[in-house]
Design a protein around this motif. Structure first.
Motif, PDB file in Angstrom:
ATOM      1  N   ARG A 113       0.703  -1.238   0.016  1.00 21.88           N
ATOM      2  CA  ARG A 113      -0.090  -0.047   0.186  1.00 21.88           C
ATOM      3  C   ARG A 113       0.849   1.270   0.045  1.00 21.88           C
ATOM      4  O   ARG A 113       0.520   2.092  -0.829  1.00 21.88           O
ATOM      5  CB  ARG A 113      -0.920   0.029   1.262  1.00 21.88           C
ATOM      6  N   CYS A 114       1.969   1.289   0.694  1.00 22.55           N
ATOM      7  CA  CYS A 114       2.836   2.274   0.724  1.00 22.55           C
ATOM      8  C   CYS A 114       3.410   2.621  -0.488  1.00 22.55           C
ATOM      9  O   CYS A 114       3.647   4.014  -0.962  1.00 22.55           O
ATOM     10  CB  CYS A 114       3.719   2.424   1.985  1.00 22.55           C
ATOM     11  N   LYS A 115       3.906   1.672  -1.152  1.00 24.38           N
ATOM     12  CA  LYS A 115       4.476   1.803  -2.482  1.00 24.38           C
ATOM     13  C   LYS A 115       3.634   2.240  -3.519  1.00 24.38           C
ATOM     14  O   LYS A 115       3.754   3.337  -4.258  1.00 24.38           O
ATOM     15  CB  LYS A 115       5.395   0.499  -3.040  1.00 24.38           C
ATOM     16  N   VAL A 116       2.222   1.611  -3.388  1.00 16.53           N
ATOM     17  CA  VAL A 116       1.384   2.277  -4.370  1.00 16.53           C
ATOM     18  C   VAL A 116       0.863   3.941  -4.053  1.00 16.53           C
ATOM     19  O   VAL A 116       0.891   4.576  -4.966  1.00 16.53           O
ATOM     20  CB  VAL A 116       0.076   1.476  -4.252  1.00 16.53           C
ATOM     21  N   LEU A 117       0.909   4.046  -2.698  1.00 18.23           N
ATOM     22  CA  LEU A 117       0.594   5.695  -2.110  1.00 18.23           C
ATOM     23  C   LEU A 117       1.863   6.408  -2.939  1.00 18.23           C
ATOM     24  O   LEU A 117       1.726   7.631  -3.299  1.00 18.23           O
ATOM     25  CB  LEU A 117       0.489   5.761  -0.760  1.00 18.23           C
ATOM     26  N   VAL A 143      -8.929   4.931  -0.929  1.00 17.62           N
ATOM     27  CA  VAL A 143      -9.247   4.666   0.524  1.00 17.62           C
ATOM     28  C   VAL A 143      -7.984   4.806   1.210  1.00 17.62           C
ATOM     29  O   VAL A 143      -7.929   5.082   2.486  1.00 17.62           O
ATOM     30  CB  VAL A 143     -10.033   3.437   0.578  1.00 17.62           C
ATOM     31  N   TRP A 144      -6.925   4.268   0.552  1.00 19.87           N
ATOM     32  CA  TRP A 144      -5.844   3.982   1.311  1.00 19.87           C
ATOM     33  C   TRP A 144      -4.998   5.345   2.026  1.00 19.87           C
ATOM     34  O   TRP A 144      -4.545   5.088   2.922  1.00 19.87           O
ATOM     35  CB  TRP A 144      -4.574   3.322   0.482  1.00 19.87           C
ATOM     36  N   PRO A 145      -5.020   6.507   1.232  1.00 20.34           N
ATOM     37  CA  PRO A 145      -4.190   7.656   2.092  1.00 20.34           C
ATOM     38  C   PRO A 145      -5.156   7.753   3.282  1.00 20.34           C
ATOM     39  O   PRO A 145      -4.625   8.306   4.412  1.00 20.34           O
ATOM     40  CB  PRO A 145      -4.569   8.709   1.171  1.00 20.34           C
ATOM     41  N   CYS A 146      -6.566   7.741   3.260  1.00 21.34           N
ATOM     42  CA  CYS A 146      -7.353   8.005   4.513  1.00 21.34           C
ATOM     43  C   CYS A 146      -6.926   6.995   5.571  1.00 21.34           C
ATOM     44  O   CYS A 146      -6.565   7.458   6.904  1.00 21.34           O
ATOM     45  CB  CYS A 146      -8.728   7.980   4.186  1.00 21.34           C
ATOM     46  N   GLN A 147      -6.614   5.813   5.208  1.00 21.76           N
ATOM     47  CA  GLN A 147      -6.388   4.470   6.217  1.00 21.76           C
ATOM     48  C   GLN A 147      -5.155   4.933   6.711  1.00 21.76           C
ATOM     49  O   GLN A 147      -4.565   4.671   7.730  1.00 21.76           O
ATOM     50  CB  GLN A 147      -6.594   3.209   5.455  1.00 21.76           C
ATOM     51  N   HIS A 148      -4.228   5.405   5.910  1.00 25.67           N
ATOM     52  CA  HIS A 148      -2.640   5.749   6.198  1.00 25.67           C
ATOM     53  C   HIS A 148      -2.822   6.712   7.309  1.00 25.67           C
ATOM     54  O   HIS A 148      -2.240   6.862   8.283  1.00 25.67           O
ATOM     55  CB  HIS A 148      -1.940   6.097   5.130  1.00 25.67           C
TER      56      HIS A 148
END
Length: 86
Positions: free
Chosen positions: A10-14, A39-44
């Motif tokens: 997820r971090c690599k995608v972000l 959704v991942w930036p919010c979850q981060h």
């Protein structure tokens, strides 16, 4: 149920999103949905404590706890049935 991806992935995608790559292209290249990427930036932010919501770790613990509760309730029901027959 959504697929769970490792935090590193997820971090690599972000990082790719922050570098300016289009979300649609990243999603197609990696075979994941665009919605998950959004959704991942919010979850981060939640996981790093910058938003006051349950973290991914909290959510995982909650799922495990709920499963255990169901198991224990089933065991208790069996014990109650055995006692009522005695």
């Amino acid at each position: 149920m959504p697929h769970s991806y490792p935090a590193e992935f997820r971090c690599k995608v972000l990082d790719l999103v922050e570098a300016g790559r289009p979300v649609r292209q990243i999603a197609q290249d990696l075979g994941i949905s665009e919605q998950e990427i959004y959704v991942w930036p919010c979850q981060h932010l939640i996981d790093t404590g910058r938003l006051p919501e349950p973290t991914s770790e909290d959510q995982t613990e909650l799922v495990v706890a709920r499963r255990r509760i169901v198991e224990l309730e089933a065991e208790l029901a069996i014990h109650r049935q055995v006692l009522s027959l005695a």
